[in-house]
Every structure is written in structure tokens, then in C-alpha cells.
Design a protein around this motif. Sequence first.
Motif, short mmCIF file in Angstrom:
data_model
loop_
_atom_site.label_atom_id
_atom_site.label_comp_id
_atom_site.label_asym_id
_atom_site.label_seq_id
_atom_site.Cartn_x
_atom_site.Cartn_y
_atom_site.Cartn_z
N SER A 13 0.85 -1.19 0.00
CA SER A 13 0.00 0.00 0.00
C SER A 13 0.89 1.23 0.00
CB SER A 13 -0.89 0.06 1.25
OG SER A 13 -1.68 -1.09 1.38
N ALA A 14 0.34 2.32 -0.57
CA ALA A 14 1.09 3.57 -0.60
C ALA A 14 0.15 4.68 -1.02
CB ALA A 14 2.23 3.48 -1.61
N PRO A 15 0.37 5.90 -0.55
CA PRO A 15 -0.38 7.00 -1.15
C PRO A 15 0.04 7.14 -2.61
CG PRO A 15 1.26 7.84 0.39
CD PRO A 15 1.29 6.35 0.50
N SER A 16 -0.89 7.54 -3.45
CA SER A 16 -0.61 7.65 -4.87
C SER A 16 0.57 8.59 -5.12
CB SER A 16 -1.87 8.19 -5.56
OG SER A 16 -1.69 8.19 -6.94
N GLY A 17 1.52 8.15 -5.93
CA GLY A 17 2.69 8.96 -6.26
C GLY A 17 3.91 8.62 -5.42
N THR A 42 -12.94 0.78 -11.87
CA THR A 42 -13.80 1.53 -12.78
C THR A 42 -13.08 2.78 -13.32
OG1 THR A 42 -14.77 2.80 -10.96
CG2 THR A 42 -15.91 0.78 -11.62
N ARG A 43 -11.82 3.00 -12.90
CA ARG A 43 -11.14 4.18 -13.46
C ARG A 43 -10.74 3.90 -14.91
NH1 ARG A 43 -5.94 3.84 -14.57
NH2 ARG A 43 -4.44 3.10 -13.00
N ARG A 44 -10.57 5.00 -15.64
CA ARG A 44 -10.19 4.83 -17.06
C ARG A 44 -8.74 4.38 -17.17
NH1 ARG A 44 -12.60 9.96 -19.73
NH2 ARG A 44 -14.81 9.61 -19.35
N HIS A 54 -2.88 -4.79 -16.49
CA HIS A 54 -2.68 -3.84 -15.40
C HIS A 54 -3.87 -3.87 -14.45
CE1 HIS A 54 0.04 -2.42 -18.58
NE2 HIS A 54 0.83 -2.22 -17.56
N TYR A 55 -5.03 -3.87 -15.02
CA TYR A 55 -6.29 -3.97 -14.27
C TYR A 55 -7.30 -4.66 -15.18
CZ TYR A 55 -5.11 -0.36 -10.73
OH TYR A 55 -4.57 0.35 -9.69
N PHE A 56 -8.41 -5.10 -14.58
CA PHE A 56 -9.60 -5.40 -15.36
C PHE A 56 -10.43 -4.12 -15.30
CE2 PHE A 56 -8.35 -9.62 -13.70
CZ PHE A 56 -8.17 -10.27 -14.92
N ASP A 103 -1.72 -5.13 -4.60
CA ASP A 103 -1.63 -3.67 -4.50
C ASP A 103 -3.01 -3.21 -4.03
OD1 ASP A 103 -1.87 -0.98 -5.13
OD2 ASP A 103 -0.92 -1.16 -7.09
N ILE A 104 -3.10 -2.80 -2.78
CA ILE A 104 -4.41 -2.45 -2.22
C ILE A 104 -4.26 -1.15 -1.42
CG2 ILE A 104 -6.30 -3.21 -0.72
CD1 ILE A 104 -5.53 -6.05 -1.14
N ASP A 105 -5.22 -0.26 -1.49
CA ASP A 105 -5.13 0.99 -0.72
C ASP A 105 -5.28 0.67 0.77
OD1 ASP A 105 -8.11 0.69 -0.69
OD2 ASP A 105 -7.91 2.62 0.30
P1 5GP Z 1 -4.07 3.82 -9.40
O1 5GP Z 1 -5.35 4.40 -9.92
O2 5GP Z 1 -3.01 4.88 -9.23
O3 5GP Z 1 -3.61 2.63 -10.19
O4 5GP Z 1 -4.36 3.26 -7.93
C1 5GP Z 1 -4.96 4.11 -7.00
C2 5GP Z 1 -5.09 3.44 -5.67
O5 5GP Z 1 -5.94 2.29 -5.78
C3 5GP Z 1 -3.78 2.94 -5.07
O6 5GP Z 1 -3.74 3.40 -3.71
C4 5GP Z 1 -3.91 1.45 -5.12
O7 5GP Z 1 -3.27 0.82 -4.03
C5 5GP Z 1 -5.40 1.26 -5.00
N1 5GP Z 1 -5.81 -0.06 -5.50
C6 5GP Z 1 -5.40 -0.73 -6.61
N2 5GP Z 1 -6.00 -1.92 -6.69
C7 5GP Z 1 -6.81 -2.02 -5.60
C8 5GP Z 1 -7.68 -3.04 -5.12
O8 5GP Z 1 -7.86 -4.12 -5.69
N3 5GP Z 1 -8.38 -2.76 -3.98
C9 5GP Z 1 -8.23 -1.59 -3.31
N4 5GP Z 1 -8.92 -1.41 -2.18
N5 5GP Z 1 -7.40 -0.62 -3.72
C10 5GP Z 1 -6.70 -0.83 -4.86
#
Ligand code: 5GP
Length: 193
Positions: A13-17, A42-44, A54-56, A103-105
Motif C-alpha cells: 500500500s502507498a499513497p498515490s505517487g 472503474t477508473r479509465r 494492469h487492471y480489469f 496492491d491495495i489501498d
Molecule cells: P491507481 O489508480 O493509481 O492505479 O491506484 C490508486 C489506488 O488504488 C492505489 O492506492 C492502489 O493501491 C489502489 N488499489 C489498486 N488496486 C486495488 C484493489 O484491488 N483494492 C483496493 N482497495 N485498492 C486498490
Amino acid sequence: MKAGKTGKIFVFSAPSGAGKTTILDHLRVTVPNLVYSISATTRRPRAGEIDGRHYFFLSVEEFKGRIEAGDFAEWAVVHNNYYGTPRSFIDQVIQSGRHIVMDIDVFGKKQFDKVYPDAIGVLILPPGMEELEKRLRNRSSDDEETISIRLKNAVTEIEFARSQGKYEYTIVNDDLERAKRETEELIRSLTVA
Ligand code: 5GP
Ligand code: ADP
């Protein structure tokens, strides 16, 4: 790895950036045999990001359907978008004895701990807020509004992680090469067969 031994779960986990993506990219190259969980969001997609890698990338409706179906080990709204961790993949990986990196917030991690209490938390922090802002701007991937949301959220996230988070390890990403090395050595030391 001994037969029948369950793999470990590492949650970053990490703050963004703060540099988590950069550090995890290094880990992918230097520590083989780790599996990386792919979250849904759901982000673009940003430039260069690939669906399923990278994501679904899902619509809000699709994401909500997956919540209803109980597909996520945890999910959260982060910076105004939904993010979630598909559960079945994690179970498959660790039951096969392989280690998985997630990678989880910080808020999602708290939920995740209820389902996977043995997951090992690694918190990556920037050396300070001014530097964090600089990095978000230099990355040039987000608009002003997004950067300002992420900076504001960083303060809350760091406070929450420190007071309520379960992070066994913290890595301060000031000097990037040192932070990469430290992460690599940490994961190596925890995954020796
Ligand atoms: P980014 O949009 O920069 O890829 O990620 C933004 C934030 O979403 C980051 O803090 C990252 O850790 C978090 N994130 C990414 N994947 C997940 C997930 O599956 N679950 C949760 N809760 N946060 C996530
Ligand atoms: P995150 O995944 O935590 O949001 P990134 O890995 O995308 O962060 O890093 C944010 C920006 O900061 C990127 O442009 C990256 O190249 C840069 N960066 C990462 N670590 C450092 C560092 N130690 N010093 C300076 N810039 C860095």
C-alpha cells in the motif's frame, strides 16, 4: 518450496505517487516466481495500460454486479473510483504454494485483513508531502483535479495506515535505487524456500 505449503500474500500500500508501481516493476524483474494479483477498477485506463494485465477495467454497473456476486476479497472507493481484489485467483495461487503480491489501498487492506489475516503488509511512503506533489505532477498522467484529490487523500491515508493499519514493514522511498533494493531484499528474505 515444500509440497503442500501455502504461499504467502504480500500486500503493498502507498499513497498515490509514492513510487509503488515503480518499485513493484523492479520486483517483477528481479524476484522471479512471484504472482501478481490483477485488480478490477472503474477508473479509465492510463496511456499504455492494458485490460487484463494492469487492471480489469469495468463499468460501474459491471463492478457492482461483481460485488453482488461476492467476487471480491475486498473492494473500496479510492479517489472516486471503485477498486476490488478478485478472490478466487488469490486462493488458487497460494494453495498451489506460490506467493502473491497485491496492491491495495490502506482502507481496502483493513478489509482484506479480515479475510486473510496472515497477509504481510508493506507500506511505501514518500519522504514528504512536497516531494509527493512533485512526483504526481512529474508523472503527467493525471489532471489537476485528480492530483489535488490524491494529495488530499494522501494525508488521510498515511494517518490511517499509521494508526490502524497492519503493516509489518515500511519502506521510505526517498532514494529510488535504495528503496528498490530494500524491497527486493525484503521479499527475497521472506520467500526463501
Ligand atoms: P491507481 O489508480 O493509481 O492505479 O491506484 C490508486 C489506488 O488504488 C492505489 O492506492 C492502489 O493501491 C489502489 N488499489 C489498486 N488496486 C486495488 C484493489 O484491488 N483494492 C483496493 N482497495 N485498492 C486498490
Ligand atoms: P505510485 O504507483 O505509488 O502511484 P509511481 O511509481 O507511479 O507511484 O511513481 C510516481 C512518479 O514518481 C513516477 O513518475 C516515478 O517515476 C517517480 N518516482 C518514483 N520514485 C521516485 C523517487 N524515489 N524519486 C523521484 N521520483 C520518483
